[in-house]
Design an enzyme around this catalytic site. Sequence first.
Site, PDB file in Angstrom:
ATOM      1  N   ASN A 142       7.771  46.412  -9.174  1.00  8.26           N
ATOM      2  CA  ASN A 142       7.945  45.737  -7.877  1.00  8.26           C
ATOM      3  C   ASN A 142       9.075  44.714  -7.890  1.00  8.26           C
ATOM      4  O   ASN A 142       9.864  44.643  -6.950  1.00  8.26           O
ATOM      5  CB  ASN A 142       6.622  45.098  -7.431  1.00  8.26           C
ATOM      6  CG  ASN A 142       6.078  44.098  -8.430  1.00  8.26           C
ATOM      7  OD1 ASN A 142       6.282  44.220  -9.636  1.00  8.26           O
ATOM      8  ND2 ASN A 142       5.370  43.110  -7.937  1.00  8.26           N
TER       9      ASN A 142
ATOM     10  N   GLU B  38      -0.501  39.218 -16.639  1.00  4.73           N
ATOM     11  CA  GLU B  38      -0.485  38.832 -15.223  1.00  4.73           C
ATOM     12  C   GLU B  38      -0.743  40.106 -14.441  1.00  4.73           C
ATOM     13  O   GLU B  38       0.096  41.003 -14.407  1.00  4.73           O
ATOM     14  CB  GLU B  38       0.854  38.182 -14.855  1.00  4.73           C
ATOM     15  CG  GLU B  38       0.812  37.464 -13.527  1.00  4.73           C
ATOM     16  CD  GLU B  38       1.284  38.333 -12.384  1.00  4.73           C
ATOM     17  OE1 GLU B  38       0.417  38.739 -11.579  1.00  4.73           O
ATOM     18  OE2 GLU B  38       2.483  38.607 -12.295  1.00  4.73           O
TER      19      GLU B  38
END
Length: 491
Positions: free
Chosen positions: A160, A259
């Site tokens: 992303n 994360e």
Amino acid sequence: MTAETGRWIRNFVAGQFVEPDENRSFDKTDPATGRVFARVHEADRELVDRAVNAARRALHDGWATTPVRERAALLRRAADRIEERFEEFVAAEVADTGKPVTQARELDVARALTNFRTFADVVAAAGQESFLTDLANGRQALNYAVRKPLGVVAVVVPWNLPLLLLTWKVAPALACGNALVVKPSEETPATATLLAEVLAEAGLPAGVYNVVHGFGGDSAGEYVTSHPGIDGVTFTGSSATGSHVMKTVAPRVRPVSFELGGKNAAVVFDDVDLDEALTGLTRSVFTNTGQVCLCTERVYVQRSVFADIAEGLAERARRLRLGDPLDERTTTGPLISPAHRNKVLSYFDLAEQAGAKVLTGGGVPQLGPGLAGGSWIEPTLWTGLTNADRPVREEIFGPVAALIPFDTEAEAIALANDTEYGLAASVWTNDLRRGHRVAQSMNVGMAWVNTWFLRDLRSPFGGVGLSGIGREGGESSLHFYTEPTNVCVQL
């Protein structure tokens, strides 16, 4: 080799690009058009082994003991080289992701520069712990911690924000003296490969930075994370993949920094500046077509302003401009792939089955012929859903949000915290005391008040629950990428 372009994206091992193998390769397509623009060389287990061994040799040949000031200077040179080749990185990022060129310039590549320069400053200024202990015999003991590189670190990054997240990990890892084996997403291999050129130009020794391309299971991702020569893994991606990586490294008890996903909430109170809140929500829901782990997918609005926020946010969503990523007027790009679009569309169906009302969007846009093959989707907002519905509970990772009313502060906090995720939240209010109070009540790693995605790179970044383990940023990064040895000297 693809007949269309003849372009290869190659692996980088021991300071050299590896000659590609046509029999072990895959196509890279442009998400905006669906057209193939390159062929990617998939690393096999033997090549991954070579990369890990090259990293180990580089550590032993002196990289791990390079003075901090020299490592910091190298990071600054790397930032300068990215700046000189800025538009090359922009072009690579746009081709890989389909995101608007303005975002690639202002966010992705700009943050890459900042990441290198910030961690050069952080490592140069970092101190070490020391304690002077009084002993019973009248003497003293000095304890001090010596921080050493973690070693060979596997860096696994998603599609992303590929360059931003890559440099977010690479910069502190190099600053601390580690050697790296990078596995970028198969969807976005270009900028990690281009960074190999830049780091070599900046003077990074051969073997310190290696890039291996491929997929997850039974491919480069699994080969890297399961390799016995890896001393730690830093990973950003989905919660499911993070759980798998954790199982992979568990037998060797290696440190991990994860994360992972998010199902982030925004809480909007009725004393808010409506225009400010709508501007912030438009960013937090729709930035990068919703493909940011920090994006808002749940918007809880106090009932007296619910209609104003719903109508205003829908109107702003309709103003978003989908189109050619190279057009400066484009605000919103495609999703990363047809498979991901199918996933997001499946939640459109689930929302309809749950009785949602579509305020705007809800389908696939009709764009020009050059973009017809891309993975486009309409920015979408729903009302009529509750926390019990799957589109409100599960991470969708698209330009979507459910708007849900609340009456009291306590109810808003309970709704926002009713999730297995815990990455980020935002609170919108003009009451200073309420802003502090509610933000601190969020079960998340990061909470913003009257803003979103505003970052000081020295502050800790990460989540709780399904959103991850550990923190990176500032000294938190230095602590993950090093191991301390305490030295105790009786004086």
